[in-house]
Design an enzyme around this catalytic site. Structure first.
Site, mmCIF file in Angstrom:
data_model
loop_
_atom_site.group_PDB
_atom_site.id
_atom_site.type_symbol
_atom_site.label_atom_id
_atom_site.label_comp_id
_atom_site.label_asym_id
_atom_site.label_seq_id
_atom_site.Cartn_x
_atom_site.Cartn_y
_atom_site.Cartn_z
ATOM 1 N N ASP A 184 0.770 -1.198 -0.066
ATOM 2 C CA ASP A 184 0.077 -0.009 -0.097
ATOM 3 C C ASP A 184 0.776 1.264 -0.116
ATOM 4 O O ASP A 184 0.524 2.319 -0.814
ATOM 5 C CB ASP A 184 -0.807 0.095 1.223
ATOM 6 C CG ASP A 184 -2.001 -0.994 1.256
ATOM 7 O OD1 ASP A 184 -2.070 -1.734 0.324
ATOM 8 O OD2 ASP A 184 -2.509 -1.258 2.388
HETATM 9 P P1 NAP Z 1 0.863 -3.918 3.109
HETATM 10 O O1 NAP Z 1 0.186 -2.942 1.874
HETATM 11 O O2 NAP Z 1 0.038 -4.518 4.115
HETATM 12 O O3 NAP Z 1 1.508 -5.356 2.206
HETATM 13 C C1 NAP Z 1 2.506 -5.985 2.841
HETATM 14 C C2 NAP Z 1 2.731 -6.920 1.642
HETATM 15 O O4 NAP Z 1 3.754 -7.934 2.086
HETATM 16 C C3 NAP Z 1 1.490 -7.780 1.320
HETATM 17 O O5 NAP Z 1 1.274 -7.455 -0.090
HETATM 18 C C4 NAP Z 1 2.199 -9.346 1.061
HETATM 19 O O6 NAP Z 1 1.960 -9.961 0.010
HETATM 20 C C5 NAP Z 1 3.568 -9.086 1.568
HETATM 21 N N1 NAP Z 1 4.004 -10.149 2.445
HETATM 22 C C6 NAP Z 1 3.513 -10.861 3.359
HETATM 23 N N2 NAP Z 1 4.239 -11.732 3.929
HETATM 24 C C7 NAP Z 1 5.542 -11.765 3.129
HETATM 25 C C8 NAP Z 1 6.487 -12.651 3.071
HETATM 26 N N3 NAP Z 1 6.670 -13.711 4.063
HETATM 27 N N4 NAP Z 1 7.590 -12.300 2.195
HETATM 28 C C9 NAP Z 1 7.257 -11.439 1.358
HETATM 29 N N5 NAP Z 1 6.173 -10.537 1.374
HETATM 30 C C10 NAP Z 1 5.203 -10.635 2.043
HETATM 31 O O7 NAP Z 1 2.057 -3.399 3.857
HETATM 32 P P2 NAP Z 1 2.533 -2.012 3.717
HETATM 33 O O8 NAP Z 1 3.012 -1.457 2.361
HETATM 34 O O9 NAP Z 1 3.859 -2.035 4.816
HETATM 35 O O10 NAP Z 1 1.517 -0.923 4.205
HETATM 36 C C11 NAP Z 1 0.966 -0.758 5.539
HETATM 37 C C12 NAP Z 1 -0.591 -0.762 5.712
HETATM 38 O O11 NAP Z 1 -0.862 -0.707 6.968
HETATM 39 C C13 NAP Z 1 -0.874 0.666 5.182
HETATM 40 O O12 NAP Z 1 -2.157 0.303 4.335
HETATM 41 C C14 NAP Z 1 -1.223 1.343 6.318
HETATM 42 O O13 NAP Z 1 -2.111 2.233 6.139
HETATM 43 C C15 NAP Z 1 -1.743 0.256 7.035
HETATM 44 N N6 NAP Z 1 -1.585 0.588 8.574
HETATM 45 C C16 NAP Z 1 -0.309 0.766 9.272
HETATM 46 C C17 NAP Z 1 -0.240 1.147 10.359
HETATM 47 C C18 NAP Z 1 1.072 1.518 10.826
HETATM 48 O O14 NAP Z 1 1.089 2.210 12.049
HETATM 49 N N7 NAP Z 1 2.076 1.194 10.592
HETATM 50 C C19 NAP Z 1 -1.364 1.277 11.239
HETATM 51 C C20 NAP Z 1 -2.772 1.146 10.596
HETATM 52 C C21 NAP Z 1 -2.649 0.815 9.410
HETATM 53 P P3 NAP Z 1 2.102 -11.282 -0.296
HETATM 54 O O15 NAP Z 1 0.793 -12.060 0.612
HETATM 55 O O16 NAP Z 1 1.835 -11.818 -1.841
HETATM 56 O O17 NAP Z 1 3.254 -12.003 0.254
#
Ligand code: NAP
Length: 465
Positions: free
Chosen positions: A392
């Site tokens: 994301d």
């Molecule tokens: P993300 O959008 O959740 O994507 C994570 C990706 O990691 C997934 O597409 C997944 O694809 C891949 N993944 C999972 N396990 C894996 C593994 N073992 N090896 C390789 N890839 C793996 O993560 P992000 O880009 O870090 O974004 C964070 C999201 O969380 C945002 O939407 C944000 O708004 C939200 N959020 C964050 C917080 C905070 O405080 N950090 C709080 C609330 C919401 P596969 O399954 O295909 O592997």
């Protein structure tokens, strides 16, 4: 004031200073561990000082509580995986709220049997500690359950939900006002308690699992408010100060997370984000395209002959525990004269600072970590943007696609790099549940597999070159 009371007040002041200084140190990764330790010392000082408060008749139950609590806390801290940290924080917030509610209940029954010394401020504080503490307890348990997958992650909604919740809350407020004006009436107090517990559940179930980290920060703030109220009830300055600090920092953290996602707090709490399967128009077009996979040997060549590589870590790095492998790859590239920088998105992962904590654990030098604003302009100069389990936070739809649930969220400009290599296991979406057109970009190559395994192969290939 007796000497004992003076010494206790002094100890509370020292403890409070430790909390404030500890919080200040938490601002920088270099001093964060010391800050944590100092705050813990402050808490120890406050606990020991409280044991000397006059009026404690029997220490047995306190000792048993301390032993059981410490054993459970230490076991949880050692065994809970980093990816489950948000739910653990949620549970701890819930216990904090529950403890404040129990203090309020004990004081209610004490004053109910002998109201001669009861003052208006204490009566109000008892009600507030009970309401906020009980809401925090049940709300946190549901939030932790949603994150753990025990409770349905989808927002549970029904017509006029917010209005009905508001009316229900008004009955709790009415019970509190009645009790303040007519202290006693255990049945009304019981209604207030049970209704506040139910309200915590009603407040949390319409919020999707995706927003739970924000909700947990919000409940963290509430647990601080409940503790401060309990402090007013038992006239304990250390509790008032600690509760206020937790309340204020929880509110600030909640706000920071909302800003980073570009969503108002009202949208998070009352917007039922994630109730429908999101599918943006851009994503729908992107689905028809194909992705270009890449093998580790080819990816290693791109990386090894680059001048600047920007690594974008995301939630997948945490799942795969790939931070050490990331560091090893960066070291190998560094040996070959490649400049490596890390681009840290404020909400990458599942809790604020998630990526910083993991990379610090792998001893990645702090000066290689760049915040989004510092690094976004450098992506066009990067030969490769290496995306390790992020999704994301690099989704270009956030910039222009008004139908996307992440529209308006600032993102890392990984798509501006000359080449993009994405490490993930499949084409599954990330947290927001939406397609990412970056994966279909002509410059993007997908290295499918668990991030740690892919990185291990990459390291071996780079070494072989
Ligand atoms: P993300 O959008 O959740 O994507 C994570 C990706 O990691 C997934 O597409 C997944 O694809 C891949 N993944 C999972 N396990 C894996 C593994 N073992 N090896 C390789 N890839 C793996 O993560 P992000 O880009 O870090 O974004 C964070 C999201 O969380 C945002 O939407 C944000 O708004 C939200 N959020 C964050 C917080 C905070 O405080 N950090 C709080 C609330 C919401 P596969 O399954 O295909 O592997």
């Amino acid at each position: 004031m007796t000497l004992r009371e003076v010494l206790i007040a002094l100890a509370y002041m020292i403890a409070s200073a430790c909390f404030v200084l500890g919080l200040m140190w938490l601002q920088s990764p270099k001093r964060a561990r010391r800050g944590n330790a100092l705050s813990a010392v402050g808490m120890l000082v406050a606990i020991v000082a409280t044991l000397f408060v006059s009026g404690i008749k029997d220490y047995t139950i306190i000792i048993i509580g301390a032993i059981v609590g410490s054993a459970v806390g230490a076991t949880m801290a050692r065994t809970v995986p980093m990816t489950a940290m948000p739910q653990m924080v949620g549970i701890l917030n819930g216990f904090g709220g529950g403890a404040s509610a129990l203090v309020a209940a004990a004081e209610f029954f004490k004053y109910a049997s002998d109201p001669t010394t009861l003052t208006l401020d204490v009566a109000i504080s008892i009600m507030l500690a009970m309401i906020v503490g009980a809401i925090t307890f049940s709300g946190s348990m549901i939030a932790a359950g949603k994150l753990q997958g025990i409770v349905n992650e989808r927002p549970i909604t029904y017509p006029f939900q917010n209005v009905m919740n508001l009316i229900f809350f008004a009955t709790i407020a009415a019970a509190a006002v009645f009790l303040v004006m007519n202290f006693g009436h255990p049945w009304v107090f019981l209604y207030l308690t049970v209704a506040a517990l139910i309200f915590g559940v009603l407040f949390t179930i319409p919020i999707g699992g995706a927003d739970m980290p924000v909700v947990i920060c919000f409940l963290n703030a509430l647990s601080g408010v409940a503790a401060a109220m309990a402090g007013f009830v038992i006239k304990n300055n250390a509790l008032i100060i600690a509760g206020s600090l937790v309340g204020a920092s929880g509110v600030i953290l909640t706000q920071i997370m909302c800003w980073a996602m570009n969503r108002p707090i009202t949208n998070v709490l009352f917007g039922a984000f994630g109730s429908v399967e999101a599918a943006s128009s851009a994503a729908a077009t992107a689905i028809k395209k194909t992705v270009k996979p890449i093998q580790p040997d080819e990816a290693a060549i791109l990386l090894a002959y680059a001048q600047l590589v920007i690594i974008v870590p995301g939630y997948g790095m945490a799942v795969s525990q790939a931070q050490h492998a990331v560091r090893q790859l960066a070291d190998e590239l560094g040996k070959r004269g490649v400049t490596v920088k890390y681009a840290i998105h404020p909400v990458a992962g599942r809790m604020p600072g998630h990526m910083n904590v993991l990379l610090a654990e792998a001893n990645v030098p702090y000066d290689q970590l760049y915040d989004m604003d510092q690094i976004n302009d450098e992506f066009p100069q990067a030969d490769v943007a290496l995306i390790v389990g992020a999704n994301d936070v690099v989704n270009p739809a956030a910039r222009y696609d008004r139908s996307s649930p992440i529209y308006g969220m600032p993102i890392l400009n990984a798509d501006h790099a000359k080449q993009i290599i994405v490490l993930k296991r499949s084409m599954n979406p990330g947290f927001a549940g939406i397609e990412n057109e970056l994966f279909y970009n002509d410059k993007t190559r997908m290295l499918f597999g668990d991030a740690k395994e892919s990185l291990t192969k990459l390291i071996a290939e780079v070494k072989n070159l």
